[in-house]
Enzyme design. Structure first.
Site, PDB file in Angstrom:
ATOM      1  N   LYS A  98     -17.444   6.289   2.912  1.00 40.94           N
ATOM      2  CA  LYS A  98     -16.995   5.116   4.031  1.00 40.94           C
ATOM      3  C   LYS A  98     -17.327   5.755   5.524  1.00 40.94           C
ATOM      4  O   LYS A  98     -17.264   7.008   5.848  1.00 40.94           O
ATOM      5  CB  LYS A  98     -15.726   4.869   3.961  1.00 40.94           C
ATOM      6  CG  LYS A  98     -15.070   3.956   4.932  1.00 40.94           C
ATOM      7  CD  LYS A  98     -13.260   3.878   4.350  1.00 40.94           C
ATOM      8  CE  LYS A  98     -12.763   2.590   5.233  1.00 40.94           C
ATOM      9  NZ  LYS A  98     -11.380   2.499   4.674  1.00 40.94           N
ATOM     10  N   SER A 108     -10.001  -2.262   3.310  1.00 36.56           N
ATOM     11  CA  SER A 108     -11.138  -2.044   4.277  1.00 36.56           C
ATOM     12  C   SER A 108     -12.344  -1.350   3.805  1.00 36.56           C
ATOM     13  O   SER A 108     -13.503  -1.366   4.363  1.00 36.56           O
ATOM     14  CB  SER A 108     -10.700  -1.217   5.583  1.00 36.56           C
ATOM     15  OG  SER A 108     -10.066   0.124   5.036  1.00 36.56           O
ATOM     16  N   SER A 119      -6.420   0.251   1.029  1.00 35.58           N
ATOM     17  CA  SER A 119      -7.776  -0.105   1.153  1.00 35.58           C
ATOM     18  C   SER A 119      -9.080   0.471   0.473  1.00 35.58           C
ATOM     19  O   SER A 119      -9.948   0.294   0.539  1.00 35.58           O
ATOM     20  CB  SER A 119      -8.367   0.582   2.642  1.00 35.58           C
ATOM     21  OG  SER A 119      -7.877  -0.196   3.591  1.00 35.58           O
TER      22      SER A 119
HETATM   23  N1  GLN Z   1      -5.113  -3.897   4.857  1.00 33.77           N
HETATM   24  C1  GLN Z   1      -4.341  -2.730   5.503  1.00 33.77           C
HETATM   25  C2  GLN Z   1      -4.483  -2.771   7.121  1.00 33.77           C
HETATM   26  O1  GLN Z   1      -5.196  -3.664   7.456  1.00 33.77           O
HETATM   27  C3  GLN Z   1      -4.688  -1.657   4.844  1.00 33.77           C
HETATM   28  C4  GLN Z   1      -5.845  -0.947   5.707  1.00 33.77           C
HETATM   29  C5  GLN Z   1      -6.148   0.149   4.941  1.00 33.77           C
HETATM   30  O2  GLN Z   1      -5.611   0.969   3.977  1.00 33.77           O
HETATM   31  N2  GLN Z   1      -6.961   1.098   5.771  1.00 33.77           N
HETATM   32  O3  GLN Z   1      -4.078  -2.418   7.785  1.00 33.77           O
END
Ligand code: GLN
Length: 470
Positions: free
Chosen positions: A74, A149, A173
């Site tokens: 990532k 994400s 994410s």
């Molecule tokens: N969807 C969550 C957010 O937007 C989790 C994001 C993540 O785990 N990086 O904060």
């Protein structure tokens, strides 16, 4: 999708080579990445050199644990000499001068880093539509989102661009994109994997997670990167753990799985409920005793998470001021910080910074931030109560399968609700895994989530392994 473990067996039998496997992945990337947009930067020359080195090690009979494993990382994990953009314009040309601890460990274990995976900007999102470099598409059906994400990481594995991938999980994410793309995604216990070199979003929630096609590959990757790191002040003092040997052990004659009462699953669609019930039946057939645990604070997990995460994000992101990192923009009046941030950050990141500043501002701090910390403790306590009675906690990974690109991007609140089953694990610090468990009527993958008590990755992976079926 072919697992690394199967590849390794074939490599040891001299039926293939690491270089041949890498070239196969590179040609898939060549064919598919324009449409899927999973990878932002490729690392072709270094990957080829590493694959050749891996073939040498196999030929010498001394392969390391991840020898020749082709992996996508990532793009919020620092890679020395290789662009790390966080899918943000503000870091568009940023080339780190050091490797994250996980990257060092991957290299030491013989992995081949093929490239950097797309994500929601600074890991903020649930659909991977928030990337400054374009949305990622779900390889199963490109009209749909891959989840976020870490959507690029999950999509790269699902599209056979690599064997495995690393992501980060602040509120789901890793688990959400794993569920949407039909692969395995693990979020370890907070502190289990070093965050040194992971670009900070919500520091008390962030954890680096692992994607694989199978539970075994995911465990192998987890084994290589976990363990104490003195460069991360919140690293747990547990030495490196090796789950692989225990992974395939038979399940205990009796173990307990906690589930939510039906009324707490009301928001789930029919396909998800069908797969959920099938999963429960399968767990029963494996010897599980099923108990019901009402999550008393389920309705509070989203607001609590979005207060804590935005508060921490607003503080962490203050370092992008046009002076120290990445791009610098100078306004007509010579001003730098506001101009750089206004041009460099996307809409969702700006929204988070504003909410974070608001909940931390004097006058609102106690009403929002302090209150959220209090509720967070209650959520933690509730996990302790569940795991006093149960070995693992089963929920769907998400209330529905993947949604269409564009379907929810205009409605941030609808998007936030997608994290209902995942954010509590980050608030409580417990490990969770999403495993592919079925498909919807229109052919999209559906993932189920298992969570376990702190530092019980071994048990979690063992149950997940048997649930999926080797
Ligand atoms: N969807 C969550 C957010 O937007 C989790 C994001 C993540 O785990 N990086 O904060």
């Amino acid at each position: 999708m072919k697992s690394y473990t199967a590849f390794r067996t074939a490599r040891i039998a001299n039926e293939t080579t690491c270089s041949a496997a890498l070239e196969q992945f590179l040609s898939t990337i060549d064919n598919k990445n324009t449409a899927i947009n999973a990878l932002l930067t490729l690392n072709i020359d270094e990957a080829r050199a590493q694959a050749a080195e891996s073939d040498k090690r196999f030929a010498e009979g001394s392969p390391r644990p991840l020898e020749g494993m082709v992996i996508a990382v990532k793009d919020n994990i620092s890679t020395k000499g290789l662009k790390t953009t966080c899918a943000s314009k503000i870091l568009e040309n940023f080339v780190p001068i050091y490797d994250a601890t996980v990257i060092q460990r991957l290299k030491d274990a013989g992995a081949v880093i093929v490239g950097k995976a797309n994500l929601d900007e600074f890991a903020m999102g649930s659909s991977n539509e928030n990337s400054a470099f374009g949305a990622v598409r779900n390889p199963v059906n490109t009209d749909y989102v891959p989840g976020g994400s870490s959507g690029g990481s999950a999509a790269a594995v699902a599209a056979e661009m690599c064997h495995t991938a690393l992501g980060s999980d602040t509120g789901g994410s890793v688990r959400l994109p794993a569920a949407f793309c039909g692969v395995v995604g693990l979020k370890p216990t907070y502190g289990r994997v070093s965050r040194y070199g992971l670009v900070a979003f919500g520091s008390s929630l962030d954890q680096i997670g692992q994607f694989g096609v199978t539970v075994e590959d995911t465990a192998l990757l987890y084994d290589a990167v976990n363990g104490f790191d003195e460069r991360d002040a919140t690293s747990s003092h547990h030495p490196q753990q090796h789950t692989l040997t225990a992974l395939k052990k038979p399940l205990p004659a009796s173990f307990t799985v906690a589930t939510l009462p039906d009324d707490q699953l009301q928001g789930c669609d029919d396909d998800v409920m069908r797969v959920y019930r099938e999963t429960l039946e399968r767990l029963k057939s494996l010897g599980a005793k099923i108990i019901t645990h009402e999550m008393k604070y389920l309705s509070a997990v989203i607001p609590t998470y979005y207060i804590v995460a935005t508060a921490e994000a607003s503080s962490n992101l203050s370092r992008y001021d046009g002076v120290r990192y990445g791009s610098r923009k100078i306004g007509a009046d010579g001003e730098v910080a506001t101009e750089t941030r206004s041009q460099g950050f996307g809409a969702e990141v700006k929204r988070r910074i504003m909410i974070g500043n608001y909940v931390l501002s004097s006058g609102y701090y106690d009403a929002y931030y302090t209150k959220a910390l209090q509720v967070r403790r209650l959520i933690y306590n509730d996990y302790k109560a569940v795991f006093a009675d149960a070995d693992v906690f089963l929920t769907p990974a998400a209330p529905t399968p993947a949604f269409k690109i564009g379907e929810k991007s205009a409605d941030p609140l609808a998007m936030y609700l997608f994290d209902i089953f995942t954010v509590s694990a980050n608030l409580g610090g417990v490990p969770g895994i999403s495993v592919p468990a079925g498909t919807s009527a229109n052919g999209l993958p559906i993932g189920m989530q298992l969570q376990a008590n702190h530092f019980e990755e071994e048990k979690l992976l063992n149950i997940a392994y048997h649930l999926v079926g080797a």
